[in-house]
Design a protein around this motif. Structure first.
Motif, PDB file in Angstrom:
ATOM      1  N   LYS A 182       0.747  -1.262   0.111  1.00 54.65           N
ATOM      2  CA  LYS A 182      -0.086  -0.265   0.017  1.00 54.65           C
ATOM      3  C   LYS A 182       0.910   1.337   0.034  1.00 54.65           C
ATOM      4  CE  LYS A 182      -3.788  -2.220   2.377  1.00 54.65           C
ATOM      5  NZ  LYS A 182      -4.723  -2.440   3.572  1.00 54.65           N
ATOM      6  N   GLY A 183       2.095   1.159   0.169  1.00 56.06           N
ATOM      7  CA  GLY A 183       3.316   2.198   0.222  1.00 56.06           C
ATOM      8  C   GLY A 183       3.290   2.676   1.383  1.00 56.06           C
ATOM      9  N   ASP A 198       5.718   5.722  -6.208  1.00 52.55           N
ATOM     10  CA  ASP A 198       4.633   6.536  -6.882  1.00 52.55           C
ATOM     11  C   ASP A 198       4.623   8.055  -6.149  1.00 52.55           C
ATOM     12  OD1 ASP A 198       2.128   7.348  -7.910  1.00 52.55           O
ATOM     13  OD2 ASP A 198       0.931   6.126  -6.849  1.00 52.55           O
ATOM     14  N   ARG A 199       5.045   9.004  -6.848  1.00 50.52           N
ATOM     15  CA  ARG A 199       5.337  10.287  -6.063  1.00 50.52           C
ATOM     16  C   ARG A 199       6.139   9.914  -4.906  1.00 50.52           C
ATOM     17  NH1 ARG A 199      -0.063  11.460  -8.628  1.00 50.52           N
ATOM     18  NH2 ARG A 199      -0.819  10.253  -6.751  1.00 50.52           N
ATOM     19  N   ASP A 200       5.557  10.438  -3.713  1.00 56.05           N
ATOM     20  CA  ASP A 200       6.617  10.212  -2.307  1.00 56.05           C
ATOM     21  C   ASP A 200       6.287   8.938  -1.747  1.00 56.05           C
ATOM     22  OD1 ASP A 200       3.898  10.709  -1.843  1.00 56.05           O
ATOM     23  OD2 ASP A 200       4.583  12.147   0.104  1.00 56.05           O
ATOM     24  N   ARG A 201       5.541   7.857  -2.471  1.00 53.04           N
ATOM     25  CA  ARG A 201       5.060   6.864  -1.980  1.00 53.04           C
ATOM     26  C   ARG A 201       6.129   5.623  -2.303  1.00 53.04           C
ATOM     27  NH1 ARG A 201       2.408   6.879   2.620  1.00 53.04           N
ATOM     28  NH2 ARG A 201       1.228   4.940   2.359  1.00 53.04           N
ATOM     29  N   ILE A 202       6.559   4.699  -1.320  1.00 53.10           N
ATOM     30  CA  ILE A 202       7.575   3.654  -1.638  1.00 53.10           C
ATOM     31  C   ILE A 202       6.624   2.294  -1.589  1.00 53.10           C
ATOM     32  CG2 ILE A 202       9.571   2.562  -1.242  1.00 53.10           C
ATOM     33  CD1 ILE A 202      10.361   5.122   0.121  1.00 53.10           C
ATOM     34  N   LEU A 203       6.562   1.599  -2.796  1.00 52.83           N
ATOM     35  CA  LEU A 203       5.812   0.421  -2.667  1.00 52.83           C
ATOM     36  C   LEU A 203       6.544  -0.906  -3.060  1.00 52.83           C
ATOM     37  CD1 LEU A 203       3.826   2.794  -4.434  1.00 52.83           C
ATOM     38  CD2 LEU A 203       2.400   1.202  -4.054  1.00 52.83           C
TER      39      LEU A 203
END
Length: 505
Positions: free
Chosen positions: A14-15, A101-106
């Motif tokens: 979910k990041g 995804d932008r500032d999210r790490i998945l």
């Protein structure tokens, strides 16, 4: 799902944000599997979180470039591939793909394990490798030859009857009854068959002939070699007193030795350990775990004082005494009459089990017979070559130029033997890789691990940070103001950082 099997941390599919990282790491999960996120420079990696050696927590380890080091026993892994780059770990860790995804790490998919490299075919390539010794160095060399893609013949000759085994466990968890015997083999019989390693157990090597490139076996057979690795290890120093040859008097080096002590402990009430060495006191702790009364006789004023210093020596003694061990220090055993051990002081210890731990000596007979240069060990250069270019030596017998202590040294450490075996293997394949690893060993006493990095044959002073009695300390052993070694209790990260500092100095 019960509480014990519940995965750790956030769901990485979910990041997560970098702000959730602590000291550059974040433990989370993908499905039911725990995954460790690691920040190394500008990159984020996802790797299995437990060391493949003894399952040490990598979240508490040290990141160096694109690798991570285990806090317990200093194994090292590539964050990119999961490959073990330093023993004592030999098995790779799983790694996962990381996306942003932008500032999210998945993290979602596990990466396929890399295929083994193609066989080396550089010309001229040696085809026949012989390894004499079935211990840490010999096995690590054989395994590394195959890992490097060597497709030629590997013959591994061991005078032991057991498969290459996790020797540190023989005096620790296995002897204490906390580890099953199936934990001991470093690899299964299937591994050697599938890898095409001709492992010959119970095989005595009687001589080597450097001129003709042949190894002579005890049964009269000979084996040709293009490259030879001597990894004959060490053997226990035997007690030279009346009664030392009785069947209830044991030494500990092999799996068979450990089995024999365990069998004897089953019918024993009181044990005598002769020698307050690391292995002697590990045996004492293990026999206390089996509920035996244990007495230790040793000539030193304090156990382990020569290596660890007086303060740590006093702590180790107190720790064992708290666990019921009886010490007879500054004393020796004069003779053993049946179960009656008479001490030089006139005292008597009754014991139906005796274990002798008064040190080991390198097995140099083959090297001496073969005319190799000897200097309190087999002399090797920085590439672990002996005085004969086609013959290498590694492990307890090798005396090498250590760039950290600025001396030629020989040490009897399991991890050093494994690392030397791997370096020797790569150099036998034509690499010119200097062996410059900082020596490391660990010792376990009840719930207290002692980690030691570096090498100090002597020292002027010891700088102590923290509390030894409080089991939270770091000791620096110095000579001429220079730190030669560091010992620690529950300061694992500090110990790793000390190792890195020595590497970089």
């Amino acid at each position: 799902m019960n509480e014990e099997s519940k995965p750790s941390g956030p769901d990485l599919t979910k990041g997560v944000s970098l702000t959730e990282f602590k000291h550059g790491k974040l433990l989370g999960h993908v499905g039911a599997e725990d995954v460790l996120l690691v920040q190394a420079g500008s990159e984020i990696f996802a790797i299995e979180p437990s060391c493949s050696h003894y399952h040490g927590p990598l979240a508490e380890g040290l990141v160096v470039d694109d690798t991570i080091r285990c806090p317990w026993h200093h194994a090292c892994f590539s964050l990119r591939t999961g490959e073990p780059t330093r023993p004592p770990a030999l098995n790779a860790l799983a790694v996962w793909e990381v996306t942003r995804d932008r500032d999210r790490i998945l993290v979602q998919s596990k990466r396929e394990m890399p295929a083994p490299p193609a066989p080396h075919r550089a010309a001229p390539m040696p085809e026949k490798f012989v390894i004499v010794g079935g211990g840490a160095a010999g096995f690590a060399a054989a395994e590394m030859l195959r890992r490097e893609g060597f497709a030629g013949a590997i013959t591994m000759l061991s005078d032991d009857g057991a498969m290459p085994a996790d020797r540190p466990n023989l005096s620790k968890d296995y002897l204490a009854g906390n580890a099953p015997e199936d934990w001991l083999p470093l690899r299964s019989e299937d591994y050697f068959r599938d890898a095409g390693i001709d492992l010959r157990l119970n095989t005595n090597v009687s001589a080597i002939d450097p001129k003709t490139g042949r190894v002579m076996l005890g049964n009269g057979d000979t084996l040709p070699f293009d490259r030879l690795l001597l990894a004959t290890g060490a053997e226990p120093v035997r007690l030279q007193i009346p009664g030392a040859e009785q069947p209830h008097v044991h030494t500990l080096r092999s799996v068979a030795d450990s089995r024999a002590i365990i069998k004897a402990a089953g019918g024993a009430r009181r044990a005598l350990v002769i020698g307050a060495s690391f292995i002697g006191l590990e045996v004492a702790a293990s026999l206390r775990a089996r509920k035996l009364e244990v007495h230790v006789v040793a000539p030193e004023e304090r156990p382990m004082q020569r290596v660890l210093g007086p303060e740590m020596g006093d702590f180790v003694r107190a720790l064992h005494e708290e666990n019921g061990v009886n010490f007879h220090l500054e004393d020796t055993v004069e003779r053993i009459d049946g179960t009656r051990a008479t001490l030089n002081s006139g005292g008597v210890v009754e014991a139906d089990l005796v274990v002798v731990g008064i040190g080991v000596k390198p097995r140099l007979a083959l090297a001496e017979q073969g005319g190799l240069a000897i200097d309190s060990g087999v002399s090797v250069n920085e590439y672990l070559e002996t005085s004969v270019s086609s013959i290498y030596a590694a492990g307890d017998i090798a005396r090498w130029p250590d760039p950290h202590s600025k001396q030629n040294i020989r040490v009897e450490h399991w991890v050093v033997a494994e690392r030397q075996g791997q370096t020797a293997a790569r150099n036998m394949l034509g690499a010119r890789e200097r062996f410059d690893a900082v020596p490391f060993f660990w010792s376990q006493h009840y719930d207290v691990p002692i980690n030691y990095v570096g090498h100090a044959e002597s020292f002027d002073d010891i700088a102590i940070a923290g509390s030894i009695a409080g089991k939270d300390c770091l000791l620096k052993y110095r000579k001429g103001g220079r730190v030669l070694a560091v010992a620690s209790i529950y300061r694992d990260l500090d110990n790793l950082e000390a190792e890195l500092a020595m590497e970089q100095s």
